[in-house]
Design an enzyme around this catalytic site. Structure first.
Site, PDB file in Angstrom:
ATOM      1  N   SER A 140       0.860  -1.184   0.000  1.00 56.62           N
ATOM      2  CA  SER A 140       0.000   0.000   0.000  1.00 56.62           C
ATOM      3  C   SER A 140       0.891   1.226   0.000  1.00 56.62           C
ATOM      4  CB  SER A 140      -0.878   0.005   1.259  1.00 56.62           C
ATOM      5  OG  SER A 140      -1.529   1.253   1.439  1.00 56.62           O
ATOM      6  N   TYR A 153      -2.460  -1.258  10.094  1.00 61.46           N
ATOM      7  CA  TYR A 153      -2.351  -1.270   8.633  1.00 61.46           C
ATOM      8  C   TYR A 153      -1.040  -0.627   8.192  1.00 61.46           C
ATOM      9  CZ  TYR A 153      -3.913  -0.956   3.762  1.00 61.46           C
ATOM     10  OH  TYR A 153      -4.026  -1.100   2.406  1.00 61.46           O
ATOM     11  N   LYS A 157       1.987  -2.879   6.513  1.00 61.88           N
ATOM     12  CA  LYS A 157       2.285  -2.614   5.105  1.00 61.88           C
ATOM     13  C   LYS A 157       3.729  -2.135   4.925  1.00 61.88           C
ATOM     14  CE  LYS A 157      -1.659  -3.792   3.294  1.00 61.88           C
ATOM     15  NZ  LYS A 157      -1.770  -4.951   2.378  1.00 61.88           N
TER      16      LYS A 157
END
Length: 273
Positions: A140, A153, A157
């Site tokens: 991401s 997250y 990532k």
């Protein structure tokens, strides 16, 4: 007649054996469809049911946080199609808002990071021996920058990007290709569910993504990813502004952090208001 770039992409995948995780929807489903159109043979893996897989695609139900699911997917691909040529580590979870709970961290690490490591351990040494193979990590833009409102997250990532880079450095000269996908907003269930969350922190996290650039279709992101794989490119940035942000972050980190604090305040105010 001269071949088009799309002909080159199709030729690269024809007859190859691929595994795609997170394949029931979003980027994963788009990758499966386009790989099949290009003549690849695909094992599609997801916790959810994969509706009507196209010819040349076998569906596997399972959670990639389970090492046995990854191993079983590889065994199925080898038994039905032959040696695995490509692995698309695409499954992902958001991991909750703010700092996150112990359970959210455990799940986020398992799905967004350790699942990549587990697959690479099973596949990459063999690829290095035969001199070919390609590992594709769906990370991401959060893995290059940060994710407002979602520590799990963001951190997982970052780990996925770092691991993909390590794989490329370590095994690239042995013929193993590595591609790392780092988009911002993509029209996926993860984005839609976050935008509809009852938690304003979760909505702010998604607003921070969708207000920073265009929300792209999964098909477009999948096309760009496959083109990068065919070209042997490492980093895929479907949102060109991410490169500018990333370079600005490296050039003046303190200024970038100050700007992100202001941006965070703005998106949170928009949700609160």
């Amino acid at each position: 007649m001269d071949k088009s770039p799309q002909d080159d992409v199709a030729g690269h995948f024809h007859g190859k054996v691929a595994i795609v995780t997170g394949a029931a929807s979003g980027i994963g489903a788009a990758l499966v469809t386009q790989l099949a159109v290009h003549g690849a043979r695909v094992v599609a893996v997801d916790r959810a049911e994969i509706p009507g897989p196209p010819p040349g695609v076998l569906a596997v139900a399972g959670d990639v946080s389970d090492s046995d699911v990854i191993a079983r997917s590889i065994e199925l691909a080898e038994a039905e199609f032959g040696p695995v040529d490509m692995y698309f580590a695409n499954a992902g979870v958001m991991g909750g808002a703010d700092i996150g709970s112990e359970d959210e961290w455990a799940t986020g690490m398992d799905v967004n990071f350790y699942a990549h490591v587990r697959a690479a351990r099973l596949l990459v040494p063999g690829w290095a021996e035969r001199g070919s193979g390609h590992f594709v990590s769906t990370a991401s833009a959060a893995g290059l920058l940060t994710q407002v409102g979602a520590a799990v997250y963001s951190a997982t990532k970052h780990a996925a990007v770092a691991f993909a880079e390590w794989l490329s450095v370590t095994y690239g000269d042995a013929g193993v290709g590595v591609t790392c996908l780092c988009p911002m907003g993509v029209d996926t269930a993860l984005v839609r569910d976050g935008a509809a969350s009852a938690d304003p922190r979760a909505r702010a996290a998604i607003r921070a993504v969708t207000s920073a650039g265009a929300v792209l279709s999964s098909d477009d992101v999948a096309r760009q990813t496959l083109a990068a794989v065919a070209a042997g490119e490492f980093l895929v940035l479907p949102h060109p502004e991410v490169r500018d942000m990333w370079q600005g972050r490296a050039g003046d980190t303190q200024r970038w952090i100050s700007g992100m604090r202001r941006y965070q305040a703005a998106v949170r105010a928009a949700e609160d208001g």
